[in-house]
Design a protein around this motif. Sequence first.
Motif, PDB file in Angstrom:
ATOM      1  N   LEU A 102     -21.666  25.941  11.544  1.00 43.44           N
ATOM      2  CA  LEU A 102     -20.623  25.024  11.967  1.00 43.44           C
ATOM      3  C   LEU A 102     -20.455  23.872  10.976  1.00 43.44           C
ATOM      4  O   LEU A 102     -19.324  23.438  10.695  1.00 43.44           O
ATOM      5  N   ASP A 131     -22.696  32.943  10.574  1.00 44.83           N
ATOM      6  CA  ASP A 131     -22.181  33.244  11.907  1.00 44.83           C
ATOM      7  C   ASP A 131     -20.772  33.805  11.756  1.00 44.83           C
ATOM      8  O   ASP A 131     -19.869  33.119  11.272  1.00 44.83           O
ATOM      9  N   THR A 137     -16.453  28.815  17.492  1.00 44.84           N
ATOM     10  CA  THR A 137     -17.284  27.654  17.788  1.00 44.84           C
ATOM     11  C   THR A 137     -16.602  26.364  17.352  1.00 44.84           C
ATOM     12  O   THR A 137     -16.651  25.337  18.049  1.00 44.84           O
ATOM     13  N   ASN A 140     -13.772  25.574  19.821  1.00 43.39           N
ATOM     14  CA  ASN A 140     -14.291  25.079  21.098  1.00 43.39           C
ATOM     15  C   ASN A 140     -14.791  23.643  20.994  1.00 43.39           C
ATOM     16  O   ASN A 140     -14.719  22.868  21.958  1.00 43.39           O
ATOM     17  N   LYS A 141     -15.280  23.266  19.825  1.00 41.16           N
ATOM     18  CA  LYS A 141     -15.816  21.919  19.660  1.00 41.16           C
ATOM     19  C   LYS A 141     -14.706  20.882  19.478  1.00 41.16           C
ATOM     20  O   LYS A 141     -14.768  19.790  20.052  1.00 41.16           O
TER      21      LYS A 141
END
Length: 545
Positions: A102, A131, A137, A140-141
């Motif tokens: 991330l 990933d 991710t 979503n963050k």
Amino acid sequence: MEDNAELETFRRQWREEVSRRTKPSKPEPAHPKLSRSSAAPSSHFPPTRHEASERKDEEEDGGATSVDHGEIVHGVGHLSLGVSDEDAFHSRVPRSEPKSALEHFERAVEREAEGSLGDSLHHYRKAYRLDAAVDKTYRNKHFASLWKKTAQTPASSASAGSATTTQQPTDEPTILPTPELIASFAHLPIPQAEPVIENTPPPPCPIAKVPSEVLVEILRHVAVIDPAAFCRTALVCKRLAYHFANEQHIWKRLCQGSEFGFKAMHYSFACDIHGIPEYTLGPRYTPFPRSIPVQIPEPLSSWGEVFQMFPRIRFTGIYISTVNYTRPGAASVYQNTSWNSPIHIVTYYRYLRFYPDGTVIYLLSTVEPLEVVPYISQENLKAARAISQKQHHRQGPDAASAATDTVPPVAMGALKQAHRGRWRLAKPAPASDSSEEATQGDIISEYDSLPVKAQSTGEPDPRDLVIETEGVGPKYMYLLHLSLRSVSTHKPTNSNMTPPNPSKNTKLAWKGYWSYNKLTDDWAEFGLKNDRAFVFRRVRGWGMH
């Protein structure tokens, strides 16, 4: 004899072909001759029209934005400067290298926004290796809260609609228009600060007891020193927001002043390419002189809107054009297939720094803005050229080499390739008594779209900017034709949200780029296939008198 006859025949055919090709161009005016200032006349342009003038920028909305009274207050967030804008080109604390997928993805997005596609691609690859679903991710963050708000808005409106059918609301707040809301702040006191420790007296607020006349005079001095700081005062309290929006004499002083206003704008060249002033017998043109009564242009309703929307060059920062393009690399000699051939991502930058005396510094370099922008100045440019001449003639170091102690070698090497030049804006067309449609205000009302009337009638576009700089050698000169634009903003997803006010005069779109040969009197056109518009970025300390 036969050889001479063939040679004469070839010469005669060559002359006929040359004369046939030049026949259509005879009625056209001759190319502009250079004056003693080693520059082409300001009223002439190259004989051909550049294709960049017909190219529409991808970031433009394509429509004119309507001007609403009180919109200046909505745009306070865009006029005020954040910490990132003021410290954008100063040394930063070295950041730690990202470790998780991330973090690599966030760094890639950040580098892509800065224009460094090579670094962003490097971080993207590392993120997906760690990933494969890192993009989910990331969404979503950073976007989960926005999605929840948009999903809850229709449900809340539906529930509110059902509630209104059953019972009528008793205490429904009335929504006032922005001008009336600001006018209601006129007699509000300046609130005191909260106490540092609970149950203790609050700290004193001496400005709360200052009369309005003195307070307005303080705000006028703040505006003359830094208009951005004056805009930030509207965020302090409601009383200062009222003075910010209604004290039109402060905005008129800014418009007529030479610090940041239109008195510092040049509508004819004030110097030559090397910066030597050119003196004229008559006074220079200014759109809002102090000697005679002036009025606000018709489409605009306040001097604050004039200061924002009227074409104006900014001296408190730099204009940067980030150019990215890809080119195929050489395939390996040990492989016959071309599917794995490398692709190079090339990134370079164009920099423009303007000065109130009519001079400009133009630099094309691959050095990133953080490493070179803080050192772009006339003093460092002169020192870089002095050092380059000393090295060329192999002379010893002197006082000019002392600049290398404060300027990094990377920036000094880039400044050796910088060009000096001069700039001017297009003089607005005078208002016509017979036709009120082609007035100056009509052109400004279409500020975010290309003025069709100015093109069809042949009138100058007040947003046009002409720059003449030094060339690669003493016999060449570069001519840049640009146009002032506004940075477009994305429309809000929610229809109830007020669209943000776009920043004005913070973008320079290309309209042409040529090279002029002084010896042969020829023009050469530069292609601008991959080039993008210049975007303004403020630098702390620049342009402050």
